[in-house]
Design an enzyme around this catalytic site. Structure first.
Site, short mmCIF file in Angstrom:
data_model
loop_
_atom_site.label_atom_id
_atom_site.label_comp_id
_atom_site.label_asym_id
_atom_site.label_seq_id
_atom_site.Cartn_x
_atom_site.Cartn_y
_atom_site.Cartn_z
N LEU A 1 11.22 -20.91 -2.45
CA LEU A 1 10.33 -19.86 -1.94
C LEU A 1 9.05 -19.90 -2.75
CD1 LEU A 1 9.71 -17.16 -0.39
CD2 LEU A 1 10.81 -15.97 -2.28
N HIS B 1 3.81 3.10 -9.03
CA HIS B 1 3.69 1.64 -9.15
C HIS B 1 5.00 1.01 -9.63
CE1 HIS B 1 -0.42 1.39 -8.00
NE2 HIS B 1 -0.83 2.21 -8.93
N ASP C 1 0.83 -1.20 0.00
CA ASP C 1 0.00 0.00 0.00
C ASP C 1 0.87 1.25 0.00
OD1 ASP C 1 -2.91 0.91 2.06
OD2 ASP C 1 -2.32 1.38 0.00
#
Lengths: 273, 267
Positions: free
Chosen positions: A157, A72, A55
């Site tokens: 991962l 972004h 966020d």
């Protein structure tokens, strides 16, 4: 006297931590990353699964007089950094919340994935895209499928990218899956319990039930809510809220979050029989 | 070991101690500032906290660690403070149901007057609410959380397939969020979403509070129940009143500038 006792306890604790690190990794191959040791973080106490709500990209851009896409892009770079750090520190699963179903109500909202600009395959990262595929554009669906296919043999991962995702949708989808099993006579409705439902969640399907629930959930930019993210899975997740905007979330902030996770006394809400 | 190495080791050790001392002093200073602020808020000396605008706080949830929930004195004190502040509707939650059992005699209409007096509780209302000093209080436990969703899923499946026995029984089950919400209500696990959730306990987690009701709830960790402070609660409510929620919507343009075609080569 109180202060000197506190100092000697701290110094003793730090010496013990360093000894633990050396003992743990004696003959085991690579030593723990220096950043972890310097921050006093014990590798054996790291969370296995970290979830992050990314966020603050737009606010970051606004504060700098930049356009939202620049925010972004900066957010994507921050995400790459966090992925690589998680990989280096031995975190087994990382779930990121990129685009929610509610975000569709934004004007000109066009969902896309914050893809890292490096190859996941050589470094053992397995990509999973979780969320409602029917709400993604065709190009995004194809890209997601290709990424999952190319990395399906990796296991170091588990990177779960939540896009077009909603915690409530996920719970309802789990119910639908169980209903299909009932329809196929594989299950009776009265057999449905918490464990079965948990097994049908998207995070369980992606990373296995052991890594389905995050140990640590981080949200940046000062907001202190889940926003429909991992509602079921976050029951015992340590919630870490930071005012730092996502593009500014780097190694130092990540270490702070891990340190905070380690230092709190945790109980897992186990009920007495 | 040579002399320079010993000196270096001593210097590093000293630096280490200085760093820890600095951090400890900083933590102590932060704690003092926090306690001072709580005191000033409680005394009404900080003007901005004097008038709480709680019009957006329709429903407040309090999550308490089950071990700490046994401290009924503190719970009663907390409820009293919240009543003073003007909070009208509260949900108390702990995973083991300690709070539910504490108030159970009154929910079931017990005639044990001594027990009623000790908790200073008025007449019970229905099976899950009770009244306390102009507040409505719901008590929830772990059975209302994940277990409740599982029961609702069981109900949905049973209802769907019982209905389908008269048809060809092969239609794909199509449950929606509205169906789930109705099923939760039917099994007694429905309810409003809290606007704010205060967590009391050592761990900063919501301990399985009903997941369906947590979408946009503001969550604040208040620390151990035994250390609760009036000023800290006022501050939490004030901070909540200053929050802005867009519930995922936005008045601007939001997208990521990534090309799927480019990314396909990355993997």
């Amino acid at each position: 006297m109180l202060l000197s006792r506190s100092l000697s306890r701290t110094a003793r604790r730090t010496r013990l931590q360093l000894m633990d690190h050396r003992r743990l990794h004696a003959g085991a191959g690579a030593p723990p990353p220096l950043a972890l040791v310097q921050s006093g973080i014990r590798p054996e106490s790291l969370p296995r699964h970290v979830a992050v709500v990314l966020d603050g990209n737009r606010r970051w851009a606004q504060e700098r007089g930049l356009l939202t896409p620049d925010g972004h892009e900066a957010g994507r770079r921050a995400l790459e950094h966090v992925i690589l750090l998680s990989h280096a520190w031995g975190i087994r699963a990382l779930t990121t919340y990129a685009f929610s179903q509610e975000n569709f109500r934004r004007p000109k909202a066009r969902p896309s994935l914050p893809w890292p600009n490096f190859s996941c395959t050589p470094i053992g990262i397995r990509v999973h895209v979780i969320g409602d595929p029917s709400r993604r554009p065709r190009s995004l669906q194809d890209a997601a499928r290709e990424a999952e296919e190319q990395t399906r043999n990796n296991s170091k991962l588990h990177l779960m990218l939540a896009t077009c995702y909603s915690g409530r949708w996920e719970i309802v989808e789990a119910c639908r899956e169980l209903a299909r099993r009932v329809q196929g006579s594989l299950l009776r409705p009265e057999d449905i319990d918490e464990q079965l439902l948990a097994g049908e969640l998207r995070t369980s399907a992606a990373a296995g039930e052991e890594l389905s629930c995050p140990d640590l959930l981080i949200r940046t930019s000062g907001e202190q809510r889940l926003s429909n993210f991992l509602l079921w899975q976050s029951a015992y997740s340590e919630l870490y809220f930071t005012d730092t905007l996502w593009p500014d979330f780097g190694e130092a902030e990540y270490l702070k979050a891990l340190s905070s996770f380690q230092s709190r006394e945790r109980r897992f809400g186990q009920r007495t029989a | 070991m040579s002399r320079p190495a010993i000196i270096l080791k001593l210097i590093l050790g000293l630096l280490w101690v200085i760093i820890h001392l600095t951090i400890s002093l900083f933590n102590l200073w932060s704690l003092l500032i926090y306690n001072l602020q709580c005191y000033l808020i409680s005394s009404g000396l900080l003007r901005k906290y004097q008038y709480l605008h709680l019009d957006r706080l329709n429903y407040l949830a309090i999550v308490v660690d089950s071990k700490e929930a046994k401290n009924t004195v503190k719970i009663r004190q907390l409820l009293s403070w919240l009543s003073t502040m003007g909070v009208k509707h509260i949900c108390l939650y702990d995973i083991e149901g300690v709070l539910k059992r504490s108030f159970e005699p009154f929910m079931n209409g017990s005639k044990d007057e001594k027990a009623r007096e000790s908790l200073d509780i008025g007449a019970s209302m229905n099976h899950s609410h009770y009244g306390y000093k102009n507040m409505v209080i719901d008590c929830l436990s772990g059975s209302d959380g994940k277990e409740g969703i599982a029961k609702a899923a069981d109900l949905l499946c049973s209802t769907y397939f019982n209905g389908e026995t008269h048809g060809n029984g092969k239609k794909e089950p199509k449950f929606t969020e509205a169906d789930m919400a109705s099923a939760l209500k039917a099994v007694g696990c429905g309810g409003p979403e809290p606007d704010l959730l205060l967590m009391y306990g050592p761990a900063r987690c919501h301990l399985g509070f009903p997941a369906w009701r947590l979408r946009y709830t503001e969550i604040m960790h208040m620390g151990p129940l035994k250390s609760m402070k009036y000023g800290a609660i006022v501050k939490a409510l004030y901070n909540f009143s200053q929050k802005y929620q867009n519930y995922g919507k936005l008045l601007g343009f939001s997208t990521l500038n990534c090309s799927p075609a480019k990314s396909m080569n990355s993997f």
